[in-house]
Scaffold this motif. Structure first.
Motif, PDB file in Angstrom:
ATOM      1  N   GLY A 145       0.820  -1.206   0.000  1.00 29.63           N
ATOM      2  CA  GLY A 145       0.000   0.000   0.000  1.00 29.63           C
ATOM      3  C   GLY A 145       0.853   1.255   0.000  1.00 29.63           C
ATOM      4  O   GLY A 145       0.577   2.215  -0.723  1.00 29.63           O
ATOM      5  N   HIS A 146       1.908   1.245   0.792  1.00 27.33           N
ATOM      6  CA  HIS A 146       2.803   2.401   0.826  1.00 27.33           C
ATOM      7  C   HIS A 146       3.539   2.565  -0.496  1.00 27.33           C
ATOM      8  O   HIS A 146       3.718   3.688  -0.992  1.00 27.33           O
ATOM      9  CB  HIS A 146       3.809   2.256   1.972  1.00 27.33           C
ATOM     10  N   ALA A 147       3.975   1.449  -1.087  1.00 24.20           N
ATOM     11  CA  ALA A 147       4.675   1.521  -2.372  1.00 24.20           C
ATOM     12  C   ALA A 147       3.808   2.188  -3.436  1.00 24.20           C
ATOM     13  O   ALA A 147       4.274   3.031  -4.203  1.00 24.20           O
ATOM     14  CB  ALA A 147       5.090   0.122  -2.822  1.00 24.20           C
ATOM     15  N   GLU A 164      -3.491   7.260   1.960  1.00 23.31           N
ATOM     16  CA  GLU A 164      -2.919   8.275   2.839  1.00 23.31           C
ATOM     17  C   GLU A 164      -3.385   8.116   4.280  1.00 23.31           C
ATOM     18  O   GLU A 164      -2.666   8.431   5.235  1.00 23.31           O
ATOM     19  CB  GLU A 164      -3.302   9.661   2.307  1.00 23.31           C
ATOM     20  N   LYS A 165      -4.598   7.595   4.462  1.00 17.52           N
ATOM     21  CA  LYS A 165      -5.180   7.454   5.804  1.00 17.52           C
ATOM     22  C   LYS A 165      -5.026   6.033   6.361  1.00 17.52           C
ATOM     23  O   LYS A 165      -5.466   5.757   7.477  1.00 17.52           O
ATOM     24  CB  LYS A 165      -6.674   7.794   5.749  1.00 17.52           C
ATOM     25  N   LEU A 204      -2.410  -2.948   0.603  1.00 18.24           N
ATOM     26  CA  LEU A 204      -3.229  -2.429  -0.493  1.00 18.24           C
ATOM     27  C   LEU A 204      -4.643  -2.987  -0.420  1.00 18.24           C
ATOM     28  O   LEU A 204      -5.614  -2.288  -0.723  1.00 18.24           O
ATOM     29  CB  LEU A 204      -2.574  -2.784  -1.831  1.00 18.24           C
ATOM     30  N   THR A 205      -4.771  -4.240  -0.002  1.00 18.32           N
ATOM     31  CA  THR A 205      -6.094  -4.859   0.119  1.00 18.32           C
ATOM     32  C   THR A 205      -6.993  -4.084   1.075  1.00 18.32           C
ATOM     33  O   THR A 205      -8.197  -3.940   0.838  1.00 18.32           O
ATOM     34  CB  THR A 205      -5.954  -6.316   0.603  1.00 18.32           C
ATOM     35  N   ASP A 206      -6.426  -3.571   2.166  1.00 20.60           N
ATOM     36  CA  ASP A 206      -7.221  -2.802   3.132  1.00 20.60           C
ATOM     37  C   ASP A 206      -7.740  -1.512   2.492  1.00 20.60           C
ATOM     38  O   ASP A 206      -8.869  -1.083   2.768  1.00 20.60           O
ATOM     39  CB  ASP A 206      -6.388  -2.477   4.369  1.00 20.60           C
ATOM     40  N   ALA A 207      -6.917  -0.889   1.655  1.00 18.64           N
ATOM     41  CA  ALA A 207      -7.370   0.321   0.965  1.00 18.64           C
ATOM     42  C   ALA A 207      -8.481   0.008  -0.025  1.00 18.64           C
ATOM     43  O   ALA A 207      -9.428   0.788  -0.189  1.00 18.64           O
ATOM     44  CB  ALA A 207      -6.188   0.990   0.246  1.00 18.64           C
TER      45      ALA A 207
END
Length: 293
Positions: A111-113, A218-219, A230-233
């Protein structure tokens, strides 16, 4: 609606499953037959019409940039030796697409990437392609995902059925209906316990996002493994806009796994006219050796 032209390829991972081979070289540069793994991914993007590619790198990844850059000393050597085919191959690499690079300062998760691509992507839809996944389907999955975005204007995630006991190794999606290639996702979780997994549809390494995903990243709070998942986003995205799953069944190798890496090498070599016959002979010889049991 904006045309999809941009791809983001996260390639900052340490490749620990392939140590010691990846101690001094990126896992994305491990050769599959005679091309590094990441070249297959870039070529897939280009075949699908994506000509603006951002590769997310980290420390010790300089060879990725060198691979897609010009090497005039090598080109001069090949030209002087009359090795025109090899020369054409290396020159073509620099002209595949507009390739850009940005570093992920810390290994904080997929997710950060993806989040560090925001400045490059801007307010456009974009594709995320994991460098561990090689697709050998002439970009039909990626092309189908882009077509789905054009039709529906929503994010699309590639999905594939896996054995029930393996779903805990993947993101897992619940969908509406059980037929057809394109299905609306109703829930998505990261690496669920197989006993409570919402389905056996695993999230594979191809995503197409609307730019809304960046606000959610971002959150995002750390999830499984203490990383930004990324799955959580995507789960948060489901609450704001539709997300579709593009279901496919073949043509994908997870070369982050040693056995799939070996399988990819064998199958892709057998697809080559210049290697098939001789390689088949080698395989037959090895398969019948008594000392291998």
């Amino acid at each position: 609606m904006n045309r999809v032209t941009k791809a983001v390829i996260p390639a900052a991972g340490l490749g620990t499953r392939f140590l010691p081979a990846t101690k001094a070289q990126p896992k994305e540069m491990l050769p599959v037959v005679d091309r590094p793994a990441i070249q297959y991914v870039v070529e897939e993007a280009v075949r699908a019409g994506l000509d603006d590619i951002l590769i997310i790198t980290g420390r010790s990844k300089r060879s990725l940039e060198d691979h897609f850059d010009r090497n005039f000393e090598l080109e001069y050597h090949l030209r002087s030796k009359g090795k025109d085919a090899a020369l054409a191959d290396v020159v073509e690499l620099a002209d595949l697409a507009d390739i850009h690079y940005v570093r992920q300062g810390e290994p904080l998760g997929l997710g950060h990437a993806v989040s560090v691509a925001r400045k490059h992507v801007g307010d456009e839809p974009f594709v995320v392609m994991l460098g561990d996944d090689i697709m050998v389907d002439d970009a039909t999955v990626l092309g189908g995902m882009i077509d789905a975005y054009v039709e529906h204007g929503s994010s699309v995630v590639a999905l594939m059925e896996v054995p029930h006991d393996e779903i805990g190794s993947y993101g897992c999606a619940a969908v509406e209906g059980d037929e057809g290639t394109l299905r609306r996702i109703t829930d998505i979780v990261e690496k669920p316990d197989p006993e409570v997994a919402p389905s056996n549809l695993a999230v594979m390494g191809r995503y197409l996002f609307t730019p809304t995903i960046f606000d959610l990243l971002e959150k995002l709070e750390p999830g499984v493994g203490g990383e930004l998942q990324l799955t959580d986003a995507i789960s948060e995205l489901l609450e704001q806009e539709p997300v579709h799953g593009y279901v496919f069944s073949k043509g994908r190798f997870d070369i982050g796994k040693k056995i799939d890496y070996l399988r990819a090498t064998v199958e892709l070599a057998l697809q080559r006219d210049d290697l098939r016959d001789d390689f088949l002979e080698v395989l037959r010889d090895v398969a019948t050796r008594e000392d291998l049991g």
